[in-house]
Design a protein around this motif. Structure first.
Motif, PDB file in Angstrom:
ATOM      1  N   ILE A   1       0.864  -1.183   0.000  1.00 40.91           N
ATOM      2  CA  ILE A   1       0.000   0.000   0.000  1.00 40.91           C
ATOM      3  C   ILE A   1       0.899   1.230   0.000  1.00 40.91           C
ATOM      4  CG2 ILE A   1      -1.800   1.264   1.236  1.00 40.91           C
ATOM      5  CD1 ILE A   1      -2.678  -1.413   2.438  1.00 40.91           C
ATOM      6  N   GLY A   2       0.937   1.939  -1.118  1.00 41.04           N
ATOM      7  CA  GLY A   2       1.884   3.024  -1.306  1.00 41.04           C
ATOM      8  C   GLY A   2       1.775   4.132  -0.291  1.00 41.04           C
TER       9      GLY A   2
ATOM     10  N   LEU B   1       0.840   4.131   2.704  1.00 38.69           N
ATOM     11  CA  LEU B   1       1.284   3.735   4.033  1.00 38.69           C
ATOM     12  C   LEU B   1       2.722   3.202   4.025  1.00 38.69           C
ATOM     13  CD1 LEU B   1      -1.924   1.991   5.453  1.00 38.69           C
ATOM     14  CD2 LEU B   1      -1.113   4.328   5.841  1.00 38.69           C
ATOM     15  N   SER B   2       3.371   3.266   2.873  1.00 39.18           N
ATOM     16  CA  SER B   2       4.760   2.808   2.736  1.00 39.18           C
ATOM     17  C   SER B   2       5.565   3.898   2.030  1.00 39.18           C
ATOM     18  CB  SER B   2       4.814   1.497   1.944  1.00 39.18           C
ATOM     19  OG  SER B   2       3.932   0.531   2.467  1.00 39.18           O
ATOM     20  N   PRO B   3       5.737   5.063   2.671  1.00 42.04           N
ATOM     21  CA  PRO B   3       6.283   6.229   1.967  1.00 42.04           C
ATOM     22  C   PRO B   3       7.801   6.244   1.819  1.00 42.04           C
ATOM     23  CG  PRO B   3       5.779   6.817   4.232  1.00 42.04           C
ATOM     24  CD  PRO B   3       5.314   5.395   4.045  1.00 42.04           C
ATOM     25  N   VAL B   4       8.518   5.367   2.507  1.00 39.37           N
ATOM     26  CA  VAL B   4       9.979   5.402   2.430  1.00 39.37           C
ATOM     27  C   VAL B   4      10.501   4.139   1.758  1.00 39.37           C
ATOM     28  CG1 VAL B   4      10.204   6.891   4.435  1.00 39.37           C
ATOM     29  CG2 VAL B   4      10.256   4.414   4.748  1.00 39.37           C
TER      30      VAL B   4
ATOM     31  N   ALA C   1       7.039  -1.049   5.776  1.00 41.63           N
ATOM     32  CA  ALA C   1       6.155  -1.294   4.635  1.00 41.63           C
ATOM     33  C   ALA C   1       4.844  -1.872   5.155  1.00 41.63           C
ATOM     34  CB  ALA C   1       6.792  -2.262   3.638  1.00 41.63           C
ATOM     35  N   VAL C   2       3.766  -1.484   4.509  1.00 41.22           N
ATOM     36  CA  VAL C   2       2.442  -2.012   4.837  1.00 41.22           C
ATOM     37  C   VAL C   2       1.854  -2.624   3.570  1.00 41.22           C
ATOM     38  CG1 VAL C   2       0.101  -1.475   5.626  1.00 41.22           C
ATOM     39  CG2 VAL C   2       2.079  -0.329   6.669  1.00 41.22           C
TER      40      VAL C   2
END
Length: 404
Positions: free
Chosen positions: A152-153, A155-158, A269-270
């Motif tokens: 899920i982009g 919620l996974s910004p880095v 990461a989510v």
């Protein structure tokens, strides 16, 4: 009776297995790459704090009682060398060495009729399991996921680890009073967490450094042996955390055992926690699908919460085949919680926004505000409310007033 395969025997896999067994409705098999004896003799894999809600679930599921370790009643916060406040927890937390506790849980589950299969599960093995079970739950932890869950982009910004984590279980550190988790923040450099815990060798203090890569705390690279890790930790504490150093007994300072330390860099990461493999539903639970940096200490608690909601989905949703609709129902149950924990954890890894700094500073003079911040760790929804919803409302109000 439907057959469920649980992949992994960490917090998520064990809480889930107990909850499934407790329901009395499923046949459970756990696939894991380490025997109970190997877990007990192995290296520590993380730090852990179980706050009130997770401990309540353990009691409800009939999990083994935690040994008589220290009751963690508070959260101590220091920023830049200045002690700001001590906030009280409504329900005490605990930290017990997972090696000994997981050993007990695995043995207890075997006695309750849960089958354990030892060996690593890869993508090929997953395809085989999909033909043998009605449901697979991927609880593979930080190294996962094994199943092809989509990321899920938002919620996974880095794309790289934001901290390097170095933790040891030490004798010879006098804990703060009242007993609790101590957080010392060095802006721009990282954080030191102190966690009173219990091991098979007695009480310890976990010293856990989260270092900004390339910063002054990032000095543990290349260390492999326990003596070097001990010496490096002592040097870092002496140089950067003098208030902690004053409580170190140099004569008795040392790791509880030669495997009592760990170094890791977590890539947050989510993933969407459901997919199908060979026509069989696969759900994700814990770090395999919700992997946040441990800066907010929520790994154990998030895994426990997701396990609870997964079993509720299986037992409370309308009876029918387990398919992607079941997965969507599970994701709907946990989505808000996962979002709140993730956004709070991600925010803590960067420079704190002004309103967050303001709350910390206000807590120095307001015991109620200090208790409110301590409560963030037991109930992440309150952290999200204070740091995001309330802040958004304040900004909107200011903008409206500015337009008058």
């Amino acid at each position: 009776m439907k057959r469920i395969a649980v992949l992994g025997s960490g917090t998520a896999g064990l809480h889930l297995s107990y909850a499934l067994v407790n329901s009395g409705a499923f046949q459970v098999t756990v696939y894991t790459d380490r025997t109970p004896e190997e877990v007990k003799r192995g290296r520590v894999s993380s730090t852990q704090v179980h706050f009130g809600p997770a401990r309540a679930r353990e009691a409800a599921y009939g999990m083994p009682l935690w040994e008589a370790g220290p009751e963690l009643e508070s959260i101590h916060v220091t920023v830049g060398g200045q002690k700001l406040f001590t906030g009280g927890l409504v329900h005490p937390a605990k930290s017990v060495d997972q090696r000994a506790y997981f050993f007990r849980c695995m043995k207890d589950l075997e006695a309750k009729g849960v089958s354990f299969v030892y060996g690593r599960v890869d993508e090929e093995r997953l395809q085989e399991l999909a033909r043998a079970y009605d449901l697979i739950v991927d609880c593979s932890g930080k190294r996962g996921p094994i199943a092809p869950f989509p990321q899920i982009g938002e919620l996974s910004p880095v794309t790289t680890p934001q901290r390097k984590c170095s933790a040891g279980y030490f004798h010879g550190v006098v804990p703060l009073e009242p007993a609790g988790v101590s957080i010392t923040i060095l802006p721009g450099a990282g954080e030191l967490f102190e966690i009173p815990a219990l091991t098979a060798l007695g009480p310890v203090t976990i010293l856990f450094i989260e270092s900004v890569p390339g910063g002054p705390l990032d000095v543990f690279g290349g260390i492999k042996d326990p003596e070097s890790f001990r010496d490096r930790m002592r040097a870092v504490v002496d140089r950067h955390f003098p208030a902690v150093a004053a409580r170190v007994d140099g004569e008795h300072f040392g790791l509880c055992d030669e495997r009592g330390f760990v170094q890791i860099a977590v890539q947050p990461a989510v993933h969407r926690p459901y997919c199908t493999v060979g026509g069989t539903l696969v759900l994700g639970c814990g770090d395999s699908v919700v992997l946040n940096d441990p800066i907010t200490g929520q790994g154990c608690n998030t895994a426990s919460y997701c396990a609870e909601q997964l079993v509720r989905t299986l037992t409370e949703e309308p009876v029918g085949p387990w398919d992607e609709r079941t997965g969507e129902a599970y994701w709907k149950r946990i989505r808000d919680y996962v979002t709140e924990v993730t956004q709070w954890s991600n925010a803590m890894m960067g420079p704190l926004p002004d309103h967050a700094v303001g709350r910390l500073m206000a807590a120095a003079a307001d015991p109620a505000a200090a208790d409110r911040i301590a409560g963030w760790f037991a109930d992440p929804a309150t952290a999200y409310e204070d740091l995001f919803r309330s802040a958004a409302g304040t900004k909107e109000q200011a903008e409206r007033q500015g337009g008058l």
